[in-house]
Design a protein around this motif. Structure first.
Motif, short mmCIF file in Angstrom:
data_model
loop_
_atom_site.label_atom_id
_atom_site.label_comp_id
_atom_site.label_asym_id
_atom_site.label_seq_id
_atom_site.Cartn_x
_atom_site.Cartn_y
_atom_site.Cartn_z
N ALA A 177 0.83 -1.21 0.00
CA ALA A 177 0.00 0.00 0.00
C ALA A 177 0.87 1.25 0.00
O ALA A 177 0.60 2.22 -0.73
CB ALA A 177 -0.93 -0.01 1.21
N ARG A 178 1.92 1.25 0.81
CA ARG A 178 2.81 2.41 0.89
C ARG A 178 3.52 2.66 -0.44
O ARG A 178 3.60 3.80 -0.91
CB ARG A 178 3.86 2.18 2.00
N PHE A 180 2.74 1.63 -3.50
CA PHE A 180 1.81 2.06 -4.55
C PHE A 180 1.48 3.54 -4.40
O PHE A 180 1.37 4.27 -5.39
CB PHE A 180 0.53 1.22 -4.52
N TYR A 181 1.33 4.01 -3.16
CA TYR A 181 1.07 5.44 -2.95
C TYR A 181 2.27 6.27 -3.39
O TYR A 181 2.12 7.28 -4.09
CB TYR A 181 0.76 5.71 -1.48
N SER A 189 -3.09 1.47 -4.21
CA SER A 189 -2.75 1.77 -2.81
C SER A 189 -3.99 1.65 -1.94
O SER A 189 -3.96 1.04 -0.87
CB SER A 189 -2.16 3.18 -2.71
N TRP A 193 -4.63 -0.78 1.28
CA TRP A 193 -4.99 -0.25 2.60
C TRP A 193 -6.28 -0.88 3.09
O TRP A 193 -6.45 -1.13 4.29
CB TRP A 193 -5.12 1.28 2.55
#
Length: 307
Positions: A177-178, A180-181, A189, A193
């Motif tokens: 998630a981190r 992808f952000y 992301s 999450w």
């Protein structure tokens, strides 16, 4: 043929020793879940290594370095197991884990790669949940190592492979998630999450990041970052930087109602009621039913003495 007592007891003793050795090896295999077809001496060394590792963790309480006595002994036993059998899968795994605990990052990465090469040549992942979890952890650690080096593409590959092997591994979902952000893939992301929240609704700051990504998709990543920056300045009563941040956010997204709202709030608190009125009106142009903006618009007009 009759056996004398001494011979009889000698045979019984030998049988007991053999049986006890079988139980010991069986116990080790069960405790460590040994799947490799390796020599008993290698298993014995690995058990000693794991025991020393646990002793080191209990003794040093986080202050773990490869030069400390118990870690030297643990690593030495694991290396002896691998000297006997370089393809001993579990020994490769635990040695990598020891390098991880002692922050020996280069050796850790190399050891995880050796473990992956060995495990991928077997069918163990289809038959053992523990092996799936171990493999997922190996991918996660390699992903973490790549992330620390700034190689986001490679780290993401490792994190996603980790999730493929064991979807419930929290760390890999979190870091996917981190990354992808940070690489501007906001939709993916948000997806990861959401997975983190499904695994643990109370995971630290997961809800914050989920909400942040949703807002970034709605308003734009950079605009929302500036909005957050403005709010942080506002909370610290640094009003001029707050105004600048909100204005930049609005410049990037002229339909950003919340940025107008808090810009108006800063102007109100600094006594610039004309600017407050102007920005509250912008909020109401975008969101006509915004009751808070309507209230503060009237309050700003009252302070200024206008309608």
């Amino acid at each position: 043929m009759k056996l004398n007592k001494q011979t009889y007891y000698t045979i019984i003793l030998l049988l007991l020793l053999i049986v006890s050795q079988i139980f010991i090896l069986s116990g080790l295999a069960q405790q460590l879940q040994i799947s490799s077809n390796t020599q008993p001496q290698a298993i014995d060394y690995l058990q000693r290594a794991v025991n020393k590792m646990q002793e080191a963790l209990d003794t040093y309480q986080g202050a773990n370095y490869p030069g400390r006595k118990l870690w030297i002994e643990a690593i030495d036993y694991a290396q002896k197991a691998l000297y006997i059998d370089p393809n001993f899968i579990e020994a490769n795994y635990y040695l990598a884990l020891m390098y991880q605990y002692t922050n020996w990052y280069y050796r850790e990465a190399e050891q995880w790669k050796k473990y992956l090469d060995l495990i991928k040549g077997t069918d163990l992942t289809s038959t053992s949940l523990q092996v799936q979890q171990n493999l997922a952890h190996a991918y996660y650690r390699l992903g973490s190592n790549s992330y620390q080096k700034g190689d986001y593409e490679q780290s993401l590959t490792y994190f996603l492979n980790s999730i493929k092997e064991y979807p419930d591994l929290m760390d890999s979902n979190y870091w996917a998630a981190r990354v992808f952000y940070e690489t501007d893939d906001l939709e993916k992301s948000l997806f990861y999450w959401e997975r983190v929240l499904n695994l643990d609704p109370n995971y630290p700051r997961a809800q914050y990041f989920y909400d942040k990504i949703q807002a970034s998709i709605k308003y734009g990543k950079q605009a929302y970052n500036l909005y957050e920056q403005g709010y942080n300045y506002y909370e610290k009563k640094n009003f001029n930087p707050a105004i600048d941040s909100y204005r930049e956010a609005i410049h990037l997204n002229p339909r950003f109602a919340e940025a107008y709202y808090w810009l108006a709030r800063v102007y109100f608190e600094t006594g610039d009621y004309q600017q407050a009125i102007q920005n509250y009106r912008k909020v109401l142009e975008i969101e006509p039913d915004n009751a808070k903006a309507e209230y503060w618009l009237k309050e700003s007009q009252r302070q200024l003495g206008t309608k």
